[in-house]
Design an enzyme around this catalytic site. Structure first.
Site, PDB file in Angstrom:
ATOM      1  N   HIS A  96      37.273 -21.574  40.947  1.00 56.72           N
ATOM      2  CA  HIS A  96      37.273 -22.662  41.132  1.00 56.72           C
ATOM      3  C   HIS A  96      38.559 -23.771  41.833  1.00 56.72           C
ATOM      4  CE1 HIS A  96      35.014 -26.386  38.798  1.00 56.72           C
ATOM      5  NE2 HIS A  96      35.133 -26.598  40.191  1.00 56.72           N
ATOM      6  N   ASP A 122      32.070 -28.576  33.639  1.00 53.16           N
ATOM      7  CA  ASP A 122      32.764 -27.429  33.330  1.00 53.16           C
ATOM      8  C   ASP A 122      33.679 -27.312  31.980  1.00 53.16           C
ATOM      9  OD1 ASP A 122      35.237 -25.342  33.886  1.00 53.16           O
ATOM     10  OD2 ASP A 122      35.744 -26.283  35.592  1.00 53.16           O
ATOM     11  N   HIS A 124      36.287 -26.317  31.463  1.00 48.55           N
ATOM     12  CA  HIS A 124      37.573 -26.433  31.488  1.00 48.55           C
ATOM     13  C   HIS A 124      38.118 -27.706  31.982  1.00 48.55           C
ATOM     14  CE1 HIS A 124      36.915 -22.125  31.145  1.00 48.55           C
ATOM     15  NE2 HIS A 124      37.714 -21.971  30.322  1.00 48.55           N
ATOM     16  N   ASP A 126      40.728 -28.088  34.347  1.00 47.03           N
ATOM     17  CA  ASP A 126      41.137 -27.852  35.664  1.00 47.03           C
ATOM     18  C   ASP A 126      41.996 -28.818  35.950  1.00 47.03           C
ATOM     19  OD1 ASP A 126      39.526 -25.621  35.364  1.00 47.03           O
ATOM     20  OD2 ASP A 126      38.202 -26.108  36.938  1.00 47.03           O
ATOM     21  N   HIS A 139      43.029 -21.584  39.539  1.00 48.07           N
ATOM     22  CA  HIS A 139      41.599 -22.302  39.336  1.00 48.07           C
ATOM     23  C   HIS A 139      41.721 -23.436  38.125  1.00 48.07           C
ATOM     24  CE1 HIS A 139      39.873 -19.130  36.274  1.00 48.07           C
ATOM     25  NE2 HIS A 139      41.255 -19.444  36.049  1.00 48.07           N
ATOM     26  N   ASP A 226      31.100 -25.684  37.777  1.00 42.24           N
ATOM     27  CA  ASP A 226      31.499 -24.347  37.134  1.00 42.24           C
ATOM     28  C   ASP A 226      30.682 -23.855  36.142  1.00 42.24           C
ATOM     29  OD1 ASP A 226      32.918 -22.343  35.824  1.00 42.24           O
ATOM     30  OD2 ASP A 226      34.810 -23.179  36.301  1.00 42.24           O
ATOM     31  N   ASP A 228      30.599 -21.881  34.019  1.00 40.31           N
ATOM     32  CA  ASP A 228      31.261 -21.501  32.645  1.00 40.31           C
ATOM     33  C   ASP A 228      31.174 -22.754  31.766  1.00 40.31           C
ATOM     34  OD1 ASP A 228      33.547 -23.200  32.944  1.00 40.31           O
ATOM     35  OD2 ASP A 228      34.718 -21.450  33.503  1.00 40.31           O
ATOM     36  N   GLU A 271      32.444 -19.919  40.131  1.00 33.11           N
ATOM     37  CA  GLU A 271      32.941 -18.937  38.864  1.00 33.11           C
ATOM     38  C   GLU A 271      31.634 -18.040  38.540  1.00 33.11           C
ATOM     39  OE1 GLU A 271      36.055 -18.530  37.684  1.00 33.11           O
ATOM     40  OE2 GLU A 271      37.085 -20.393  38.405  1.00 33.11           O
TER      41      GLU A 271
HETATM   42 MN   LIG Z   1      36.498 -24.829  36.492  1.00 25.30          MN
END
Ligand SMILES: [Mn+2]
Length: 299
Positions: A96, A122, A124, A126, A139, A226, A228, A271
């Site tokens: 990312h 995402d 996360h 980030d 990332h 992303d 994930d 990702e």
């Molecule tokens: Mn990310």
């Protein structure tokens, strides 16, 4: 709507601990990305992949920073030239960290027209920088960088960065965010729709709000997706999996709603890790989600 798309990949996994997402662009292409977009009457040009420098300097607080920043600088140039030619960039990661170069280019390109909105889907945040990150993995830093909350090295290539205003930014489906990162996001005034908001209100309502925030008073929306964000049950091929994520259907709904808004001006899909995947199902999901974001529908 603009029917001319440019695909550009970045074969980079130096921004992450778990290696393998450098092969993501190939996996997404093999899943039928270009053919699917052409079926929807887009004129698609594949600009190929950016390949990072073989070696470069590193620091504990920004691992492989020289290679990561160099790849981002080259991606910035590619995305900017795509936009200058009146085409829409579709950026394939890679980790990312590449959103730094991608979004910086979009924001700079539209600088004189108006601000851009960003929807960041995402697990996360980030939103780390090199002072808050526990790992030094870059990332985890691009969203804060494009908003002007560092690290500035990721987005300043001498072009005078045009930062994205957090008031037009949304984080969707977050469920694994560091304590210091949360503090930073709150202080900056980030709009967040964590996973429990999706549980409570449903993806439809959450995305209505997200699209409104990212499109009101902006020239359009950049989608940074992303994989994930999606539960590992549907997207096992990713380097930083977090359990109990959104379903594949919720991801499709989000992408379809962005398409229907008519405000999508650029996107990243990142990702995808083919090493950890099962017969490319995550690559196929990523490709299909791009199709949805550009308007693919059943009827
Ligand atoms: Mn990310």
């Amino acid at each position: 709507m603009n029917r001319k798309l440019d695909i550009v990949g970045v074969q980079i996994d130096l921004g992450a601990s778990q290696k393998g997402v450098a092969m993501g662009p190939t996996a997404i292409r093999y899943a039928g990305l270009k053919a699917g977009l052409e079926k929807m009457d887009y004129e698609v040009r594949d600009k190929g992949d950016i390949i990072p420098l073989l070696d470069g300097d590193s620091r504990p607080d920004m691992l492989h920073y020289e290679q990561v920043i160099d790849a981002n600088r080259r991606l910035y140039d590619e995305v900017y030239s795509t936009l200058s030619e009146g085409r829409i960039p579709v950026v394939l990661g890679g980790d990312h960290s590449i959103a730094a170069g991608s979004i910086s280019a979009v924001s700079k390109f539209y600088e004189n027209k108006g601000p851009i909105g960003v929807i960041w889907i995402d697990a996360h945040g980030d939103w780390n920088d090199n002072t808050t990150s526990r790992t030094g993995n870059m990332h985890g830093m691009p969203f804060s960088a494009v908003c002007g909350h560092g690290p500035d090295e990721m987005v300043d290539y001498g072009q005078k960065p045009h930062y994205v205003d957090v008031k037009h930014c949304v984080q969707v489906a977050g469920r694994d965010i560091d304590r210091l990162e949360i503090k930073k996001m709150k202080e900056a005034g980030m709009n967040t729709f964590p996973i429990y908001e999706i549980d409570k209100r449903g993806m439809y309502e959450v995305m209505q709000d997200a699209i409104r925030i990212a499109s009101e008073g902006t020239v359009g929306i950049h989608l940074s997706f992303d994989v994930d964000a999606v539960d590992p049950a549907y997207a096992p091929g990713t380097g930083t999996p977090v359990y109990d994520g959104i379903t594949a259907r919720e991801a499709f709904l989000a992408a379809e709603m962005i398409a229907q808004s008519g405000k999508l001006i650029s996107m990243d899909m990142v990702e995808v890790n083919p090493i950890l995947d099962e017969v490319n199902r995550t690559g196929i999901l990523a490709s299909s989600l791009i199709h949805s974001a550009f308007g693919e529908s059943v009827y």
